[in-house]
Design a protein around this motif. Structure first.
Motif, short mmCIF file in Angstrom:
data_model
loop_
_atom_site.label_atom_id
_atom_site.label_comp_id
_atom_site.label_asym_id
_atom_site.label_seq_id
_atom_site.Cartn_x
_atom_site.Cartn_y
_atom_site.Cartn_z
N MET A 1 -26.64 94.06 48.84
CA MET A 1 -26.53 95.28 49.63
C MET A 1 -26.75 96.49 48.73
SD MET A 1 -23.49 96.46 52.24
CE MET A 1 -22.42 97.25 51.04
N SER A 2 -27.55 97.46 49.17
CA SER A 2 -27.83 98.65 48.39
C SER A 2 -26.78 99.71 48.66
CB SER A 2 -29.21 99.20 48.75
OG SER A 2 -29.18 99.79 50.04
N ALA A 3 -26.87 100.82 47.91
CA ALA A 3 -25.93 101.92 48.11
C ALA A 3 -26.10 102.53 49.50
CB ALA A 3 -26.16 102.99 47.03
N ASP A 4 -27.24 102.32 50.12
CA ASP A 4 -27.49 102.84 51.46
C ASP A 4 -27.11 101.87 52.56
OD1 ASP A 4 -28.54 105.23 50.45
OD2 ASP A 4 -30.50 104.32 50.16
N GLY A 5 -26.51 100.75 52.20
CA GLY A 5 -26.06 99.81 53.21
C GLY A 5 -26.80 98.50 53.15
N PRO A 6 -26.63 97.67 54.18
CA PRO A 6 -27.30 96.36 54.22
C PRO A 6 -28.81 96.48 54.11
CG PRO A 6 -25.63 96.51 55.92
CD PRO A 6 -25.76 97.88 55.35
N ILE A 7 -29.41 95.43 53.57
CA ILE A 7 -30.86 95.39 53.38
C ILE A 7 -31.47 94.43 54.41
CG2 ILE A 7 -32.72 94.80 51.78
CD1 ILE A 7 -30.71 95.36 49.50
N SER A 8 -32.45 94.90 55.15
CA SER A 8 -33.14 94.08 56.13
C SER A 8 -34.52 93.70 55.60
CB SER A 8 -33.31 94.84 57.45
OG SER A 8 -32.05 95.19 57.98
N HIS A 9 -34.92 92.46 55.82
CA HIS A 9 -36.29 92.08 55.47
C HIS A 9 -36.74 90.94 56.36
CE1 HIS A 9 -34.83 88.61 53.09
NE2 HIS A 9 -33.92 89.43 52.64
N ARG A 10 -38.05 90.77 56.44
CA ARG A 10 -38.68 89.78 57.30
C ARG A 10 -39.66 88.93 56.50
NH1 ARG A 10 -38.84 91.46 63.03
NH2 ARG A 10 -37.54 93.32 63.26
N PHE A 11 -39.81 87.70 56.93
CA PHE A 11 -40.78 86.78 56.36
C PHE A 11 -41.51 86.13 57.52
CE2 PHE A 11 -41.90 82.41 55.21
CZ PHE A 11 -42.65 82.61 54.06
N ARG B 1 -33.69 88.70 58.14
CA ARG B 1 -32.38 88.69 57.47
C ARG B 1 -31.85 90.09 57.30
NH1 ARG B 1 -30.92 85.24 52.21
NH2 ARG B 1 -30.39 83.83 53.92
N VAL B 2 -30.54 90.22 57.53
CA VAL B 2 -29.81 91.42 57.14
C VAL B 2 -28.81 90.97 56.08
CG1 VAL B 2 -28.34 93.32 57.84
CG2 VAL B 2 -30.08 92.45 59.42
N GLN B 3 -28.98 91.45 54.87
CA GLN B 3 -28.13 91.07 53.75
C GLN B 3 -27.07 92.13 53.56
OE1 GLN B 3 -30.28 90.02 50.26
NE2 GLN B 3 -28.46 89.71 49.00
N ALA B 4 -25.80 91.71 53.66
CA ALA B 4 -24.69 92.68 53.61
C ALA B 4 -23.64 92.19 52.62
CB ALA B 4 -24.08 92.86 55.00
N GLY B 5 -23.93 92.32 51.35
CA GLY B 5 -22.96 91.92 50.34
C GLY B 5 -22.77 90.42 50.32
N ARG B 6 -21.58 89.96 50.66
CA ARG B 6 -21.26 88.54 50.56
C ARG B 6 -21.55 87.75 51.83
NH1 ARG B 6 -16.01 87.73 46.60
NH2 ARG B 6 -17.17 88.11 44.68
N PHE B 7 -22.26 88.35 52.76
CA PHE B 7 -22.73 87.56 53.89
C PHE B 7 -24.11 88.04 54.31
CE2 PHE B 7 -20.87 91.16 56.10
CZ PHE B 7 -21.62 91.31 57.26
N ARG C 1 -23.07 101.44 56.23
CA ARG C 1 -23.24 101.95 54.86
C ARG C 1 -21.90 102.05 54.12
NH1 ARG C 1 -26.90 105.64 57.45
NH2 ARG C 1 -25.29 107.25 57.43
N GLU C 2 -20.80 101.88 54.85
CA GLU C 2 -19.48 102.08 54.24
C GLU C 2 -18.93 100.78 53.66
OE1 GLU C 2 -18.21 104.91 53.71
OE2 GLU C 2 -19.63 106.09 54.90
N PRO C 3 -18.57 100.76 52.37
CA PRO C 3 -18.05 99.53 51.75
C PRO C 3 -16.82 98.96 52.45
CG PRO C 3 -18.60 101.15 50.07
CD PRO C 3 -18.72 101.86 51.39
N LEU C 4 -15.93 99.84 52.96
CA LEU C 4 -14.73 99.33 53.63
C LEU C 4 -15.10 98.54 54.89
CD1 LEU C 4 -12.12 102.25 53.43
CD2 LEU C 4 -12.53 100.38 51.83
N VAL C 5 -16.11 99.01 55.60
CA VAL C 5 -16.54 98.35 56.83
C VAL C 5 -17.17 97.00 56.52
CG1 VAL C 5 -18.15 98.48 58.77
CG2 VAL C 5 -16.80 100.49 58.14
N ILE C 6 -18.08 96.97 55.56
CA ILE C 6 -18.78 95.72 55.23
C ILE C 6 -17.81 94.71 54.63
CG2 ILE C 6 -20.50 94.70 53.69
CD1 ILE C 6 -21.67 96.02 56.16
#
Length: 322
Positions: free
Chosen positions: A1-11, A47-53, A179-184
């Motif tokens: 996860m980046s400082a701007d929140g979860p990262i989305s990508h497609r394959f 995929r949406v990658q959000a830290g540990r999930f 984008r908030e660490p507490l939420v994720i």
């Protein structure tokens, strides 16, 4: 996860070798083997990658067979339009659209037959489980292990479905809150707690004699003091228990016994008070209720407003504009 929140990508590919290499990397396994009678099949992966999930959606066009030697995370699958068969250490499973199951358990080999269609996955880092529970030491295991790969009941399957839907919609679908660490962090532990509730496992669920001795008022005081000091940080039940020098079960028992509450409910109340203070100090020209709520770990505006009104007697918007 980046400082701007979860990262989305497609394959998106029709190349079997690219598909194999991509899936092996996406799910952290070296021993992935894929075979299909159709060498012109098509696979799409979001995929949406959000830290540990990670939250994934996959669709493919053929009768695919996948062999996984070992994977380090827990992968929970909900079939959308596909039929899936799974064999794992002799345990067989047949799943139709709407079914929920553990597709790939950590550290175990499995084989999947995935017929054309779409599946939805949530992949959880195994370290999350010890943040919300602890292993049963009587089983002599160093970590929490899942002993069955299907929900313990239809009601628990629905619990997983509702939890996953909430995380996808209210958390990952909310660009401000995500984008908030507490939420994720809270979302990740919510999924971990749901997985432990839904799929049979070796987590310790009942307090021991030592836990009962530790469930005293000083434990509650130490825990609250730690939460007050670290409310702006992404702290877990395990962090609070360690600060109080007790187990997670003793911590939960102490709060239930002396406050008729839970540690995380107390932490939510502390953060609600911090949000209240911030709303009173904020300039409504530059701040919003949703932004402040998200900063303090509340991704859902409606839930935050309900909690806020229950405690302070007015909607948060009134506090902001007073």
């Amino acid at each position: 996860m980046s400082a701007d929140g979860p990262i989305s990508h497609r394959f998106d590919s029709r190349d079997p070798q690219r598909i194999r290499d991509y899936l092996a990397g996406a799910y952290g396994t070296r021993g992935l083997r894929i075979s299909s009678g159709d060498h012109d099949y098509h696979l799409r992966h979001q995929r949406v990658q959000a830290g540990r999930f990670q939250a994934d959606r996959l669709a493919q066009s053929t009768d695919l067979r996948v062999a996984v030697e070992e994977i380090s995370s827990l992968v929970v699958c909900e079939t959308a339009t596909s039929r899936v068969s799974r064999s794992c250490d002799g345990e067989q499973g047949e799943y139709v659209p709407g079914d929920i199951f553990v597709a790939a358990p950590p550290g175990r080999r499995c084989r999947l037959r995935w017929q054309p269609g779409e599946v939805v996955l949530l992949q959880l880092d195994t370290h999350l489980f010890t943040q919300v529970a602890r292993p049963d030491v009587r089983r002599r295991l160093a970590a929490i292990h899942f002993t069955a790969l299907e929900p313990a009941s239809p009601a628990l399957a629905e619990h997983w479905r509702a939890t996953a839907h909430y995380v996808r919609l209210a958390v990952l679908g909310n660009s401000e809150a995500s984008r908030e660490p507490l939420v994720i962090g809270a979302a990740a532990r919510t999924l971990a707690a749901a997985a432990l509730a839904v799929f049979p496992n070796t987590a310790l669920t009942e307090p021991t004699a030592q836990d009962r001795r530790d469930a005293v008022v000083p434990t509650v005081r130490r825990a609250i003091a730690f939460m007050e000091e670290h409310a702006e940080q992404d702290i877990s039940p395990a962090d609070v228990a360690a600060a109080a020098a007790v187990s997670i079960r003793a911590l939960q028992l102490a709060f239930r016994r002396h406050l008729d509450s839970t540690p995380m409910a107390q932490l939510r109340r502390i953060r609600l008070e911090r949000a209240h203070h911030e709303l009173r100090q904020a300039d409504p020209r530059w701040e919003t209720v949703s932004r402040i709520a998200s900063r303090w770990g509340f991704p859902s505006h409606s839930r935050f407003a309900a909690h806020y009104r229950a405690v302070f007697g007015v909607p948060p918007s009134r506090t902001l504009h007073t």
